[in-house]
Motif scaffolding. Structure first.
Motif, PDB file in Angstrom:
ATOM      1  N   ASP A  61       0.812  -1.209   0.000  1.00  0.00           N
ATOM      2  CA  ASP A  61       0.000   0.000   0.000  1.00  0.00           C
ATOM      3  C   ASP A  61       0.848   1.261   0.000  1.00  0.00           C
ATOM      4  O   ASP A  61       0.427   2.307  -0.499  1.00  0.00           O
ATOM      5  CB  ASP A  61      -0.924   0.011   1.226  1.00  0.00           C
ATOM      6  CG  ASP A  61      -2.198  -0.777   0.994  1.00  0.00           C
ATOM      7  OD1 ASP A  61      -2.317  -1.386  -0.082  1.00  0.00           O
ATOM      8  OD2 ASP A  61      -3.077  -0.791   1.880  1.00  0.00           O
ATOM      9  N   SER A  62       2.032   1.176   0.569  1.00  0.00           N
ATOM     10  CA  SER A  62       2.874   2.369   0.707  1.00  0.00           C
ATOM     11  C   SER A  62       3.623   2.724  -0.577  1.00  0.00           C
ATOM     12  O   SER A  62       4.199   3.813  -0.684  1.00  0.00           O
ATOM     13  CB  SER A  62       3.879   2.176   1.851  1.00  0.00           C
ATOM     14  OG  SER A  62       4.725   1.064   1.585  1.00  0.00           O
ATOM     15  N   GLU A  63       3.624   1.818  -1.555  1.00  0.00           N
ATOM     16  CA  GLU A  63       4.374   2.067  -2.788  1.00  0.00           C
ATOM     17  C   GLU A  63       3.756   3.207  -3.581  1.00  0.00           C
ATOM     18  O   GLU A  63       2.539   3.256  -3.797  1.00  0.00           O
ATOM     19  CB  GLU A  63       4.408   0.793  -3.630  1.00  0.00           C
ATOM     20  CG  GLU A  63       5.325   0.883  -4.844  1.00  0.00           C
ATOM     21  CD  GLU A  63       5.456  -0.448  -5.563  1.00  0.00           C
ATOM     22  OE1 GLU A  63       5.904  -0.446  -6.726  1.00  0.00           O
ATOM     23  OE2 GLU A  63       5.108  -1.484  -4.964  1.00  0.00           O
ATOM     24  N   GLN A  64       4.607   4.139  -4.028  1.00  0.00           N
ATOM     25  CA  GLN A  64       4.138   5.275  -4.814  1.00  0.00           C
ATOM     26  C   GLN A  64       3.953   4.841  -6.265  1.00  0.00           C
ATOM     27  O   GLN A  64       4.860   4.912  -7.075  1.00  0.00           O
ATOM     28  CB  GLN A  64       5.135   6.431  -4.730  1.00  0.00           C
ATOM     29  CG  GLN A  64       5.259   7.064  -3.360  1.00  0.00           C
ATOM     30  CD  GLN A  64       3.993   7.789  -2.951  1.00  0.00           C
ATOM     31  OE1 GLN A  64       3.412   7.484  -1.921  1.00  0.00           O
ATOM     32  NE2 GLN A  64       3.553   8.740  -3.740  1.00  0.00           N
ATOM     33  N   ASP A  65       2.779   4.374  -6.562  1.00  0.00           N
ATOM     34  CA  ASP A  65       2.444   3.975  -7.926  1.00  0.00           C
ATOM     35  C   ASP A  65       0.928   3.940  -8.017  1.00  0.00           C
ATOM     36  O   ASP A  65       0.226   3.885  -6.994  1.00  0.00           O
ATOM     37  CB  ASP A  65       3.033   2.609  -8.268  1.00  0.00           C
ATOM     38  CG  ASP A  65       3.193   2.402  -9.775  1.00  0.00           C
ATOM     39  OD1 ASP A  65       2.712   3.275 -10.541  1.00  0.00           O
ATOM     40  OD2 ASP A  65       3.797   1.392 -10.192  1.00  0.00           O
ATOM     41  N   SER A  66       0.388   3.975  -9.229  1.00  0.00           N
ATOM     42  CA  SER A  66      -1.065   4.041  -9.389  1.00  0.00           C
ATOM     43  C   SER A  66      -1.435   3.693 -10.818  1.00  0.00           C
ATOM     44  O   SER A  66      -0.571   3.557 -11.694  1.00  0.00           O
ATOM     45  CB  SER A  66      -1.571   5.451  -9.062  1.00  0.00           C
ATOM     46  OG  SER A  66      -1.087   6.384 -10.023  1.00  0.00           O
ATOM     47  N   MET A  67      -2.721   3.587 -11.067  1.00  0.00           N
ATOM     48  CA  MET A  67      -3.198   3.261 -12.404  1.00  0.00           C
ATOM     49  C   MET A  67      -2.989   4.433 -13.361  1.00  0.00           C
ATOM     50  O   MET A  67      -2.744   4.235 -14.551  1.00  0.00           O
ATOM     51  CB  MET A  67      -4.675   2.872 -12.358  1.00  0.00           C
ATOM     52  CG  MET A  67      -4.991   1.760 -11.373  1.00  0.00           C
ATOM     53  SD  MET A  67      -3.872   0.338 -11.473  1.00  0.00           S
ATOM     54  CE  MET A  67      -4.288  -0.317 -13.077  1.00  0.00           C
TER      55      MET A  67
END
Length: 601
Positions: free
Chosen positions: A38-44
């Protein structure tokens, strides 16, 4: 109703596991799925930007005669994001999307995600109180509504609408309602550059509110985080379907449905395949559209496959490039024949995508299964009278071995999270505590399933549809499967109805046939009695030649039929099938004899 025929053998499971892991790209995808945080800086939104940078000229989206490259999709999504940002939308704000399937749906949804906003994917079939309630639960800051849905929007008070509303034009002939902003005008003047806000979105941030079906009350907003969508798209595209830039995935499902999102759009986004979106499902034009887009796979849900199966056989049934289909709800009784008739190699049935802690996916292409989940699931004994799990003398639940039928439970843990709903009370109602050991927590699916072994399940029935008659549990889907095997039955819906003075519910079947007045009822009764135990044979048959009402995702609306009882109003023919007797029309006299106890059911 033997369960043993559909159990998964250990030998076949491990052979298929080894074969699957040997395919290129599958193992790296599965390893990556285990490392998401959840903490990873990434997204769709960031994923779309990467896809546009890597393959800018590759076609990513087709809709009717429209064609868009990945670069064009990203730029359109950016314009939508800038337009939303201009009216104050930021991270954590909700954008309600009330649009039917068309090309604009993708950039509107992705534009919201690029800002870190949450897209509330509103069911396009809603009106009145249910629509108002769905908006209320999401509490949107902005609403984007298609001009085709303005009549539905006018069924609710203006006070239920957010302060900022965009009208998404298509035909362009609808006057702009007072207080609305034209989405076309707003996006045409907006920048097409990537936004800095996208880099601040992490996997743990909510991305979409996906609504439940509302079969047990008003629809609830299930929270889908970026991590969940990332996992779904990666798994569906790379580990399951193993698609790439040469593939085209055809999707006639509404975009508010999770199968369209994860198994369709996000699977294509991960792999560079083309997403061919249809305005809707048409059984008569389905294969023509498949050929038009040169699709290699498609998404399905509910009774869609049955509608295709009921179409007259054609020499063109195999004239296509489709090798796989992914979705939920393919009936067991037509599964094998459907694959053979249409030349389908793989059926990737899925289960639990909207809200459960972990989904089931038919990764190994077994027949007649919802699929496989690698961990954290149990099939527990269920007490249909108490409407609760069966607990032993120590207060612990009873896990069933392969071949057992019970409620599906999924463990909630740090590695298998239940994101819940926007309503905390609704979230807690789905959680069972101290089931198999002190302190454990389990998600109650509310579904009756068969434990097929080796992590596989087969859907049997919804607990709300299963009913008791003569102290026995009747699974409606299994009865429907038997009835649908009789010649002349176009579709069967089975449900339980109350009969005055009798315990439980008697079975009733709504049957769609060509001629209700001239149907082989004696043959049907013989067929049902041969294929079902006596308690499961429906006592009432409702014959009609009109199609059944279905939801936007092709599921039957059984609640309305239950409410009408065994003597519904209207012109449908109703027939009594009493034990040991020939079928007879349900007249006033026959009904009176049932109520008096002269005719025993």
């Amino acid at each position: 109703m033997s369960a043993n025929a559909d159990l998964i053998s250990g030998r076949e499971f491990y052979l298929r596991l080894i074969r699957k892991l040997s395919h290129r790209g599958v193992l790296p995808a599965l390893i990556k799925l285990q490392r998401l945080s959840d903490s990873e800086q990434d997204s769709m939104g960031a994923l779309l930007e990467r896809r546009a940078a890597e393959t800018p000229t590759q076609v990513g989206l087709r809709f009717e005669d429209e064609v868009y490259t990945w670069a064009e999709i990203n730029e359109w999504s950016n314009r939508c994001a800038h337009a939303l940002k201009a009216v104050g939308v930021g991270k954590g704000d909700v954008v309600a999307i009330f649009l039917t399937n068309r090309s604009a749906y993708i950039p509107v949804a992705m534009g919201a995600l690029k800002l870190g906003a949450i897209g509330a994917l509103v069911n396009t079939g809603l009106q009145g109180d249910v629509l108002a309630n769905s908006l209320r639960r999401a509490a949107p800051k902005v609403l984007v509504v298609g001009e085709e849905l303005l009549p539905s929007l006018r069924t609710i008070p203006e006070t239920e609408l957010p302060a900022q509303c965009f009208l998404a034009e298509e035909a362009g002939s609808t006057p702009l309602p007072a207080g609305f902003t034209s989405l076309t005008a707003a996006t045409e003047s907006a920048a097409s550059t990537n936004l800095p806000e996208t880099a601040a979105v992490s996997f743990g941030d909510p991305a979409f509110y996906v609504y439940t079906s509302g079969t047990t009350g008003m629809p609830k907003c299930a929270i889908n985080k970026h991590r969940r969508l990332f996992m779904g798209g990666l798994f569906a595209g790379k580990a399951l379907r193993e698609i790439g830039p040469d593939d085209v995935i055809y999707c006639p499902l509404p975009m508010y449905h999770v199968t369209a999102l994860m198994g369709g759009w996000f699977a294509c986004l991960f792999t560079g395949a083309t997403f061919a979106l249809a305005r809707g499902f048409s059984a008569s034009n389905f294969w023509n559209d498949i050929r038009k887009h040169d699709a290699t796979g498609f998404n399905y849900v509910g009774e869609m496959a049955r509608y295709l199966w009921n179409q007259p056989p054609s020499p063109d049934d195999r004239n296509h490039r489709v090798t796989n289909m992914m979705g939920a709800g393919l009936r067991h009784e037509i599964w094998d024949d459907f694959k053979k008739r249409f030349g389908i190699d793989a059926v990737y049935e899925v289960y639990g995508g909207s809200e459960s802690p972990a989904g089931f996916v038919n990764l190994f292409n077994f027949d007649r299964t919802c699929g496989w989940s690698p961990r954290g699931m149990r099939v527990a004994a269920w007490d249909h009278e108490k409407d609760d799990i069966v607990r032993d003398a120590n207060g612990r639940g009873i896990a069933l071995k392969p071949g057992g039928r019970g409620v599906l439970l999924q463990q909630i843990s740090a590695h298998q999270q239940f994101d819940g709903y926007t309503d905390p009370e609704a979230t807690q109602s789905k959680i069972l505590h101290d089931v198999f050991k002190p302190g454990d927590r389990w998600f109650n699916s509310g579904d009756l399933v068969l434990n097929q072994g080796h992590g596989h399940i087969q859907f049997v029935d919804r607990l709300g549809d299963t009913f008791r008659w003569h102290a026995e549990n009747v699974a409606t889907t299994e009865v429907e499967g038997v009835i649908n095997g009789f010649a002349g039955i176009e579709e069967a819906i089975v449900y339980g109805v109350e009969v005055p003075g009798m315990e439980g519910r008697a079975g009733m079947a709504r049957l769609v046939v060509e001629d209700p007045t001239n149907f082989d009822l004696t043959g049907l009764a013989r067929h049902m009695r041969a294929g079902l135990p006596d308690y499961a044979v429906p006592r009432f048959l409702r014959l009609t030649n009109s199609e059944s009402d279905v939801t936007g995702t092709f599921r039957y609306k059984k609640s309305d039929l239950k409410d009408e009882g065994f003597r519904p109003s209207g012109g449908d023919r109703v027939v009594l099938v009493a034990p040991g007797s020939d079928p007879q029309d349900l007249t006033d006299d026959v009904e009176a004899r049932i109520r008096s106890g002269e005719i025993r059911l």
